[in-house]
Scaffold this motif. Structure first.
Motif, short mmCIF file in Angstrom:
data_model
loop_
_atom_site.label_atom_id
_atom_site.label_comp_id
_atom_site.label_asym_id
_atom_site.label_seq_id
_atom_site.Cartn_x
_atom_site.Cartn_y
_atom_site.Cartn_z
N GLU A 237 0.82 -1.21 0.00
CA GLU A 237 0.00 0.00 0.00
C GLU A 237 0.86 1.26 0.00
N ASP A 238 0.41 2.29 -0.73
CA ASP A 238 1.07 3.60 -0.81
C ASP A 238 2.51 3.47 -1.31
N THR A 239 2.67 2.72 -2.38
CA THR A 239 3.99 2.51 -2.98
C THR A 239 4.01 3.10 -4.38
N THR A 240 5.10 3.79 -4.72
CA THR A 240 5.23 4.43 -6.03
C THR A 240 6.56 4.05 -6.66
N ILE A 241 6.53 3.62 -7.91
CA ILE A 241 7.74 3.40 -8.69
C ILE A 241 8.09 4.71 -9.37
N ASN A 242 9.21 5.29 -9.02
CA ASN A 242 9.60 6.58 -9.60
C ASN A 242 10.04 6.42 -11.05
N SER A 243 9.55 7.31 -11.90
CA SER A 243 9.81 7.31 -13.36
C SER A 243 9.23 6.07 -14.04
N GLU A 244 8.20 5.48 -13.44
CA GLU A 244 7.65 4.21 -13.94
C GLU A 244 7.15 4.32 -15.38
N ASP B 279 10.80 5.59 -20.35
CA ASP B 279 11.81 4.68 -20.85
C ASP B 279 12.92 4.61 -19.81
N ARG B 280 13.19 3.41 -19.29
CA ARG B 280 14.18 3.27 -18.22
C ARG B 280 15.16 2.14 -18.52
N LEU B 281 16.26 2.13 -17.79
CA LEU B 281 17.21 1.02 -17.88
C LEU B 281 16.51 -0.27 -17.47
N PRO B 282 16.90 -1.39 -18.06
CA PRO B 282 16.22 -2.65 -17.74
C PRO B 282 16.49 -3.16 -16.34
N ASN B 283 17.45 -2.59 -15.64
CA ASN B 283 17.85 -3.17 -14.35
C ASN B 283 17.52 -2.32 -13.14
N THR B 284 16.95 -1.14 -13.33
CA THR B 284 16.88 -0.16 -12.24
C THR B 284 15.45 0.11 -11.78
N THR B 285 15.24 0.01 -10.47
CA THR B 285 13.96 0.35 -9.85
C THR B 285 14.21 1.32 -8.71
N ASN B 286 13.49 2.43 -8.72
CA ASN B 286 13.53 3.38 -7.61
C ASN B 286 12.11 3.47 -7.06
N ILE B 287 11.94 3.13 -5.80
CA ILE B 287 10.60 2.98 -5.24
C ILE B 287 10.46 3.75 -3.93
N SER B 288 9.33 4.42 -3.79
CA SER B 288 9.05 5.22 -2.59
C SER B 288 7.92 4.58 -1.78
N PHE B 289 8.11 4.58 -0.46
CA PHE B 289 7.11 4.03 0.46
C PHE B 289 6.61 5.16 1.35
N LYS B 290 5.33 5.47 1.21
CA LYS B 290 4.77 6.59 1.94
C LYS B 290 4.54 6.23 3.42
N ASN B 291 4.77 7.23 4.27
CA ASN B 291 4.47 7.14 5.71
C ASN B 291 5.31 6.11 6.46
N ILE B 292 6.57 5.99 6.06
CA ILE B 292 7.49 5.21 6.88
C ILE B 292 8.77 6.01 7.07
N GLU B 293 9.54 5.66 8.06
CA GLU B 293 10.81 6.35 8.34
C GLU B 293 11.91 5.63 7.58
N GLY B 294 12.53 6.36 6.65
CA GLY B 294 13.48 5.75 5.74
C GLY B 294 14.69 5.14 6.43
N GLY B 295 15.18 5.79 7.47
CA GLY B 295 16.34 5.27 8.18
C GLY B 295 16.06 3.90 8.79
N GLN B 296 14.90 3.76 9.37
CA GLN B 296 14.52 2.47 9.95
C GLN B 296 14.40 1.40 8.87
N LEU B 297 13.85 1.78 7.72
CA LEU B 297 13.68 0.83 6.62
C LEU B 297 15.02 0.24 6.20
#
Length: 384
Positions: free
Chosen positions: A284-291, A294-312
């Motif tokens: 839930e509340d997940t976004t693939i950035n630049s989804e 046209d992207r490289l075949p190997n790269t995924t950048n993903i954001s998770f809403k409402n969590i603390e990134g350091g803990q993740l």
């Protein structure tokens, strides 16, 4: 952590050296150790090996061997190209155009050029990371001497429409430079077709050794740069100093391997990435950035809403991933790429980059999905 499975998913940061590359390099540390500038049999052998590697690298990106200059990596190549070109052409103008999402190797060099009196325009990007081609065209003035835009973004994998960019830039009689580091070895690159004037890339992104890279200078377009480093005549005096022969040999071998394996391997990795993204989007509340781009075949950048990134990141300590941020003086900062795309600090810091490579398996993807899903849900207080 002992006995716990560890998965490497940070191939955009660096790749393991292919064993075939290591085997090719080894004789040049001991048996064929000569200086490539020495005028005797040991030097001639080293020089021949260097030129063979230059030919292999030129074959990977479709350019002439005389257009390749070796460096210690893409960062040094960026400095050589930017300072060398801008100083050489300062009499024509002092304006450079780049983008806010470029790699720090380019952005930091731009700041240094600004301190030397050059004017730099930093193009904005939209929510997906794309530049506005009309804004690019309108930003070019009579003082503009260079446009510098990366082919593929190292954080999101977004691929800029370089053929369209090239037409715009050259129609204005301006030169075009590109950081092609993340694209080389992952997608086919034809520099004759792209018609770039300058390009930079590195060995350790394509399963070659660290400490060696290359600068491409388009001879057909009569591109010339001033030397920025001094102390010898090696590499046409553009990058003087004793050549790293073992590293260059490894770079060449890695390029040759990539030339033969890129198509099949890219398809395999793309299939794995598609599964990775499809499964992670179930959170839930997940976004693939630049989804949508046209992207490289190997790269995924993903954001998770409402969590603390350091803990993740700390909880995912069995996965080698990038946080999409830079650590400077022990201070974690939000990714400049994601911020330029409109993400606030909190969401940018709750984003991760997963980059796949030749060692990535379906089992790795399944394990990573399981670990990320479990950790994100736990941080959100969701019991599964």
């Amino acid at each position: 952590m002992q006995g716990k499975r560890k998965i490497y998913l940070d191939y955009n940061a660096s790749t393991p050296v292919d064993q075939r590359v290591v085997d090719t390099m080894l004789p040049y540390f001991t048996e064929k150790f000569g200086n490539a500038s020495s005028d005797h049999i040991f030097g001639w052998d080293a020089e021949e090996a260097v030129e063979n590697s230059r030919e292999q690298i030129a074959g990977l990106i479709n350019c002439k061997i005389t257009e390749i200059t070796f460096s210690s990596g893409a960062t040094e190549a960026a400095n050589l190209a930017l300072f060398g070109f801008c100083e050489r052409n300062r009499y024509k103008g002092n304006h450079i155009i780049t983008c806010k999402t470029e790699h720090k190797a380019v952005l930091d060099t731009m700041l240094a050029l600004q301190r030397k009196g050059f004017e730099v325009t930093y193009l904005d990007v939209d929510l997906e990371g794309n530049i506005d081609l009309q804004e690019l065209a309108e930003s070019i003035t009579s003082e503009t001497i260079l446009v510098c835009l990366m082919l593929a973004n190292n954080e999101t994998g977004l691929i800029h429409p370089m053929l369209e960019i090239e037409k715009i830039v050259h129609s204005k009689n301006v030169k075009l430079m590109s950081d092609i580091t993340q694209a080389v070895g992952k997608i086919p690159i034809d520099l004759k077709r792209l018609n770039l004037d300058l390009a930079i890339f590195s060995s350790h992104k394509i399963y070659g050794p660290k400490g060696v890279g290359a600068l491409y200078i388009n001879k057909k377009n009569k591109v010339e740069i001033d030397p920025y480093v001094f102390g010898g005549g090696q590499e046409k005096a553009i990058r003087p100093g004793t050549l790293n022969v073992p590293g260059i040999v490894g770079f060449g071998k890695a390029a040759k391997i990539a030339s033969t394996e890129i198509e099949k391997e890219s398809e395999r990795i793309l299939d794995l990435k598609n599964k990775l993204e499809s499964d992670l989007k179930m959170i839930e509340d997940t976004t693939i950035n630049s989804e949508a781009c046209d992207r490289l075949p190997n790269t995924t950048n993903i954001s998770f809403k409402n969590i603390e990134g350091g803990q993740l990141v700390r909880k995912l300590n069995n996965l080698a991933i990038s946080r999409g941020s830079a650590c400077t003086s022990n201070t974690v900062q939000a990714s400049h790429v994601l911020k330029a795309m409109g993400l606030d600090d909190e969401l940018a810091l709750s984003s991760i980059r997963l980059s796949l490579g030749n060692g990535t398996t379906l089992e790795d993807i399944n394990f990573a999905v399981m670990e990320i899903t479990k950790t994100v849900n736990k941080l959100k207080g969701i019991i599964v």
